[in-house]
Scaffold this active site. Structure first.
Site, short mmCIF file in Angstrom:
data_model
loop_
_atom_site.label_atom_id
_atom_site.label_comp_id
_atom_site.label_asym_id
_atom_site.label_seq_id
_atom_site.Cartn_x
_atom_site.Cartn_y
_atom_site.Cartn_z
N THR A 1 7.20 -4.34 16.75
CA THR A 1 6.65 -3.70 15.65
C THR A 1 5.48 -2.43 15.45
O THR A 1 5.86 -1.61 15.67
CB THR A 1 7.22 -4.24 14.21
OG1 THR A 1 7.81 -5.19 14.57
CG2 THR A 1 7.59 -3.14 13.38
N ASP B 1 11.65 3.12 5.52
CA ASP B 1 11.24 1.69 5.29
C ASP B 1 12.48 0.57 5.61
O ASP B 1 13.74 0.89 4.76
CB ASP B 1 10.68 1.04 3.89
CG ASP B 1 9.49 -0.22 4.33
OD1 ASP B 1 8.92 0.37 3.80
OD2 ASP B 1 10.02 -1.16 4.38
N ILE C 1 0.65 -1.28 -0.18
CA ILE C 1 -0.03 0.53 0.12
C ILE C 1 1.08 1.38 -0.23
O ILE C 1 0.32 2.46 -0.91
CB ILE C 1 -0.58 0.30 1.69
CG1 ILE C 1 -1.77 -1.26 0.87
CG2 ILE C 1 -2.01 0.76 1.28
CD1 ILE C 1 -2.58 -1.50 2.25
N TYR D 1 -1.95 -9.82 16.56
CA TYR D 1 -1.89 -8.58 15.62
C TYR D 1 -3.28 -7.92 15.67
O TYR D 1 -3.18 -6.85 15.90
CB TYR D 1 -1.61 -9.54 14.41
CG TYR D 1 -1.74 -8.17 13.34
CD1 TYR D 1 -1.39 -7.79 13.44
CD2 TYR D 1 -3.04 -7.68 12.69
CE1 TYR D 1 -0.93 -6.76 11.81
CE2 TYR D 1 -2.84 -7.39 11.32
CZ TYR D 1 -2.09 -6.48 11.23
OH TYR D 1 -2.36 -5.69 10.05
N LYS E 1 -2.82 -3.87 17.10
CA LYS E 1 -3.69 -2.52 16.74
C LYS E 1 -4.95 -1.57 17.35
O LYS E 1 -4.37 -0.68 16.76
CB LYS E 1 -3.95 -3.20 15.16
CG LYS E 1 -3.60 -3.21 14.14
CD LYS E 1 -2.23 -2.63 13.75
CE LYS E 1 -1.42 -2.76 12.36
NZ LYS E 1 -0.77 -1.03 12.16
#
Ligand code: UDP
Length: 334
Positions: A95, A31, A12, A149, A153
């Site tokens: 992360t 990145d 994306i 995950y 998030k």
């Protein structure tokens, strides 16, 4: 306008960078090329206004250099794929949370607006379609790594909202539903690139379980501009906003659609979730976004259909070759 895109070498992020450059804006990509790929930014290198840094968002000095040079931040860097999450939950959690914390902290310090990419995974096991931003969410137990995950998030979202309320951060959460298009790798198991590659190589197309689960697929060429318009929309700041497409299709019907468009001779087979992801894997139910908020904020109207998505993925795969990874039963999950 100078835009910092963390995770800009992801699927994306690469499209977002391309779109912004096309609008005459400048782009800095940060990145670490862990799940992103240089291939996603290679065509942008040398274009006017494009700069990239290879490094981690958690590298404070590097983030500070990139962030102080930009006008706004798209924070897209995150762990990708359920397989990675199952294999390395510590990395997923660290992360997702540490990177968000670092970005929000510095964005407040330098007074830069932020859009953070979240995920429809945040809705967890909810079954009440379509999903609205204010709905309750239902998660599995912390003993199951895949839920890390969704939880991480959700923490990113809490962090952004809290930084906005208490520290003056200007920012918005984009809760992304399934986003597909050219250059998406089949490596992390995403269903459309997998089905297209399987059909192109003669089949079989592998539907997991009964194929009754439903999803909504958005073209990345609709999603990238929507992210920019959300960033431009001050009324969106402090809010969570679903982003995606709301046309819903079962995975079985998707397999049939891919077969009829790509290779009518390909066979469709069903394999169990256990075979695909290993014992104890919990797949999610159907998912569909309620897009009222997105429509109200930016007048969103996707221009690409599912057939456009399938054709674009096919033609990209044809011109670039496959991802170079054999797509077979039991391949990495999403
Ligand atoms: N899926 C499938 N065959 C595949 C890959 C995925 O049937 O080869 C299913 C998967 O179990 C899920 C749906 O397709 O129900 C969408 O999977 P994807 O990984 O693309 O996205 P997500 O599950 O995150 O929505």
């Amino acid at each position: 306008m100078i835009n910092l895109i963390t995770g800009g070498a992801g699927f994306i992020g690469g499209h977002l960078a391309d779109y912004l450059l096309g609008q005459g804006q400048e782009v800095i990509v940060l990145d670490d090329l862990s799940t992103g790929s240089f291939d996603n930014i290679a065509p942008l290198v040398g274009r006017k206004g494009f700069t990239y840094y290879v490094g981690r968002v958690e590298d404070e000095a590097l983030l500070e250099r990139a962030l102080s040079a930009c006008d706004r931040v798209y924070h897209l860097a995150a762990a990708v794929g359920v397989r990675l999450i199952i294999d390395d939950p510590v990395r997923t959690i660290e992360t997702n949370i540490n990177a968000a914390q670092a970005v929000f902290g510095q964005a407040v310090k330098f007074g830069k607006p932020v859009l953070v990419a979240s995920s429809s995974e945040v809705y967890g096991k909810s079954e009440d379609l379509p999903f609205s931003e204010t709905d309750d969410v239902v998660y599995g137990p912390t003993s199951r790594a895949r839920w890390s995950y969704a939880y991480s998030k959700a923490i990113d979202e809490f962090l952004l909202i809290s930084y906005a309320r208490t520290k003056g951060l200007q920012g918005v959460v984009a809760r992304l539903f399934n986003t597909v298009g050219p250059r998406q790798t089949a490596l992390y198991g995403m269903v459309i690139p997998r089905f297209v590659e399987q059909a192109m190589s003669g089949g079989p197309i592998t539907v997991y379980g009964s194929g009754e689960k439903e999803r909504c697929f958005a073209h990345v060429l609709d999603v990238a501009p929507a992210l920019v318009r959300l960033m431009d929309c001050r009324r969106a700041y402090g809010q969570v906003v679903n982003v995606g497409n709301d046309d819903i299709i079962s995975i079985e019907a998707l397999a049939e659609r891919v077969r009829s468009l790509v290779n009518p001779d390909a066979e469709i087979t069903h394999i169990s979730y256990e075979e695909a992801y290993g014992a104890g894997f919990e797949d999610l139910g159907s998912r569909q976004p309620d897009l009222s908020r997105l429509r109200e904020l930016i007048g969103y109207a996707p221009a690409h259909s599912l057939d456009d998505i399938i054709r674009d993925v096919e033609s990209h795969t044809r011109t670039s070759g496959t991802t170079g990874h054999t797509v077979h039963d039991g391949a990495p999950g999403n």
